[in-house]
Design a protein around this motif. Structure first.
Motif, short mmCIF file in Angstrom:
data_model
loop_
_atom_site.label_atom_id
_atom_site.label_comp_id
_atom_site.label_asym_id
_atom_site.label_seq_id
_atom_site.Cartn_x
_atom_site.Cartn_y
_atom_site.Cartn_z
N GLY A 189 0.83 -1.19 0.00
CA GLY A 189 0.00 0.00 0.00
C GLY A 189 0.87 1.25 0.00
N ILE A 190 0.67 2.13 -0.96
CA ILE A 190 1.48 3.33 -1.10
C ILE A 190 0.60 4.56 -0.86
CG2 ILE A 190 2.97 4.68 -2.60
CD1 ILE A 190 4.12 1.95 -1.89
N PRO A 191 0.92 5.38 0.16
CA PRO A 191 0.15 6.61 0.36
C PRO A 191 0.46 7.63 -0.74
CG PRO A 191 1.99 6.51 1.89
CD PRO A 191 1.98 5.20 1.17
N MET A 192 -0.57 8.26 -1.25
CA MET A 192 -0.42 9.27 -2.30
C MET A 192 -1.02 10.57 -1.79
SD MET A 192 0.68 7.63 -5.24
CE MET A 192 -0.17 8.22 -6.71
N TYR A 193 -0.44 11.70 -2.22
CA TYR A 193 -0.91 12.98 -1.72
C TYR A 193 -1.46 13.90 -2.81
CZ TYR A 193 3.67 14.58 -3.34
OH TYR A 193 4.78 14.85 -4.11
N GLN A 194 -1.21 13.59 -4.07
CA GLN A 194 -1.74 14.38 -5.16
C GLN A 194 -2.05 13.45 -6.33
OE1 GLN A 194 1.55 17.16 -5.39
NE2 GLN A 194 0.24 18.87 -4.81
N GLY A 195 -2.59 14.00 -7.41
CA GLY A 195 -2.92 13.18 -8.56
C GLY A 195 -2.95 14.00 -9.83
N HIS A 196 -3.32 13.34 -10.93
CA HIS A 196 -3.30 14.00 -12.23
C HIS A 196 -4.54 14.81 -12.53
CE1 HIS A 196 -0.58 10.43 -12.93
NE2 HIS A 196 0.20 11.44 -13.23
N GLY A 197 -5.61 14.57 -11.78
CA GLY A 197 -6.83 15.25 -12.17
C GLY A 197 -7.85 15.35 -11.08
N ILE A 198 -9.06 15.67 -11.50
CA ILE A 198 -10.17 15.89 -10.59
C ILE A 198 -11.23 14.81 -10.84
CG2 ILE A 198 -12.01 17.51 -9.96
CD1 ILE A 198 -10.14 19.75 -10.83
N GLY A 199 -11.69 14.19 -9.76
CA GLY A 199 -12.68 13.14 -9.90
C GLY A 199 -12.07 11.76 -9.97
N ASP A 200 -10.95 11.66 -10.67
CA ASP A 200 -10.21 10.40 -10.79
C ASP A 200 -8.73 10.79 -10.78
OD1 ASP A 200 -9.18 7.94 -11.26
OD2 ASP A 200 -10.13 7.62 -13.20
N PRO A 201 -8.14 11.00 -9.60
CA PRO A 201 -6.80 11.59 -9.52
C PRO A 201 -5.69 10.80 -10.20
CG PRO A 201 -7.50 10.74 -7.38
CD PRO A 201 -8.69 10.72 -8.27
N ASP A 202 -5.87 9.49 -10.38
CA ASP A 202 -4.82 8.69 -11.00
C ASP A 202 -5.05 8.46 -12.49
OD1 ASP A 202 -3.45 8.35 -8.55
OD2 ASP A 202 -4.91 6.84 -7.98
N GLY A 203 -6.26 8.66 -12.94
CA GLY A 203 -6.54 8.47 -14.36
C GLY A 203 -6.63 7.00 -14.73
N HIS A 204 -7.72 6.60 -15.35
CA HIS A 204 -7.88 5.21 -15.76
C HIS A 204 -8.73 5.13 -17.02
CE1 HIS A 204 -7.15 4.85 -11.37
NE2 HIS A 204 -6.52 3.75 -11.71
N GLY A 205 -8.43 4.17 -17.86
CA GLY A 205 -9.38 3.83 -18.91
C GLY A 205 -8.92 3.90 -20.33
#
Length: 332
Positions: A189-205
């Motif tokens: 398990g890796i704690p994350m503090y920010q992301g690439h976007g809004i609504g789905d911070p990691d981006g998928h699809g």
């Protein structure tokens, strides 16, 4: 654009070395993806370094050529290009190390991993250094004329777009906190503090890019803006090639107007996808306001293009004004 062997010898060597390293990385990541089945955030662990390698190989090569065409501020631009190449190599190198380890690179808040702790400053400060170096190059380009009017306009607009593209990651790094825990390729398990976007911070699809289909993703405008300069340079070269068959395109002022129109339209596209991402909306699921804005930009570009073409075809051809052979930076 003169890309002969003799001409390439004058291109910025550190940037060319960076482009070569990035190209090699793309090849190695492709091989690794075929033999290594580990996944991270829904895609191969090697997908991220491959994408970064491809993007920076293309952009570093473009900058290497551009800096060789400058007439003023060459020393300052050379050093800025060198810093850009070094920071890019360090940034992508850190991403590759983390990919090989099967763990997160950007936004990783795991304080129990000494390697991650050592690489976080590289990943964080590397972006800042790249942005500053890009700004310096942009300023040097803006204070001079490089080539004909059409090429000069493509370069200036492209550098402006690329600079905006470099600033977009800074925006998503300093706005919004997306605290969460994700599982890496090793099951940790890796704690994350920010992301690439809004609504789905990691981006998928989305295939290949893995851009989000469920939320806004700032990697979309980042990609479009960063590679706008290549689009405009290709357009300029295409217009010069077409001028051999269409006399009204032999006036470089006409080509410059067409390039300028395309640049404004492309800038409008970048603005729309940035606005879209900021509202938490996926690129592939635009709402009515997004479609209306896109239609407005496309209509304006089409109208402006038609006006330039019609005016150019009706006007008498100047005796010798920027004919294709005179644009020495592209047609040699």
């Amino acid at each position: 654009m003169d890309t002969s062997t003799e001409a390439r010898r004058t291109w910025h060597r550190p940037l060319m070395a960076c482009a070569a390293l990035m190209s090699g990385l793309v090849l190695l990541c492709g091989i690794a993806m075929a033999v290594d089945g580990r996944t991270l955030l829904g895609e191969s662990v090697w997908a991220k370094p491959m994408k970064f390698g491809f993007a920076f190989a293309l952009y570093s090569g473009t900058l290497a050529w551009l800096l060789s065409e400058l007439r003023r501020g060459k020393r300052l631009a050379w050093w800025a290009g060198t810093v850009f190449a070094m920071a890019t190599t360090a940034e992508v190198g850190a991403i590759t190390v983390q990919a090989a380890r099967g763990t997160i690179s950007h936004f990783n808040a795991d304080r129990s991993d000494p390697i991650t702790l050592a690489l976080v400053p590289v990943l964080t400060l590397g972006v800042m250094v790249i942005v500053i170096a890009q700004l310096v190059v942009g300023i040097v380009v803006l204070v001079q004329r490089t080539g004909g009017r059409d090429l000069n306009r493509a370069i200036r607009a492209g550098i402006g777009l690329a600079t905006a593209g470099m600033l977009i990651p800074v925006y998503w790094m300093v706005t919004g906190i997306h605290e969460r825990t994700v599982t890496d390729a090793n099951g940790h398990g890796i704690p994350m503090y920010q992301g690439h976007g809004i609504g789905d911070p990691d981006g998928h699809g989305m295939p290949v890019t893995n851009w989000s289909v469920t939320g806004g993703d700032f990697r979309v405008p980042h990609f479009f803006a960063l590679h706008g300069i290549q689009v405009l340079l290709v357009l300029t070269a295409l217009l010069i090639a077409l001028s051999a068959r269409h006399t009204w395109l032999r006036d470089e002022r006409v080509r410059a107007r067409l390039v300028g129109t395309a640049a404004l339209g492309y800038g409008g596209l970048v603005a729309i996808v940035t606005w879209q991402a900021g509202r938490g909306q996926s690129l592939v699921h635009p709402d009515a306001p997004t479609l209306a804005a896109l239609a407005a930009v496309l209509s304006a570009v089409a109208a402006a293009t038609v006006r330039v073409v019609v005016t150019a075809r009706r006007a008498p051809l100047p005796e010798v004004v920027g004919s294709a052979p005179q644009n020495k930076c592209i047609a040699k």
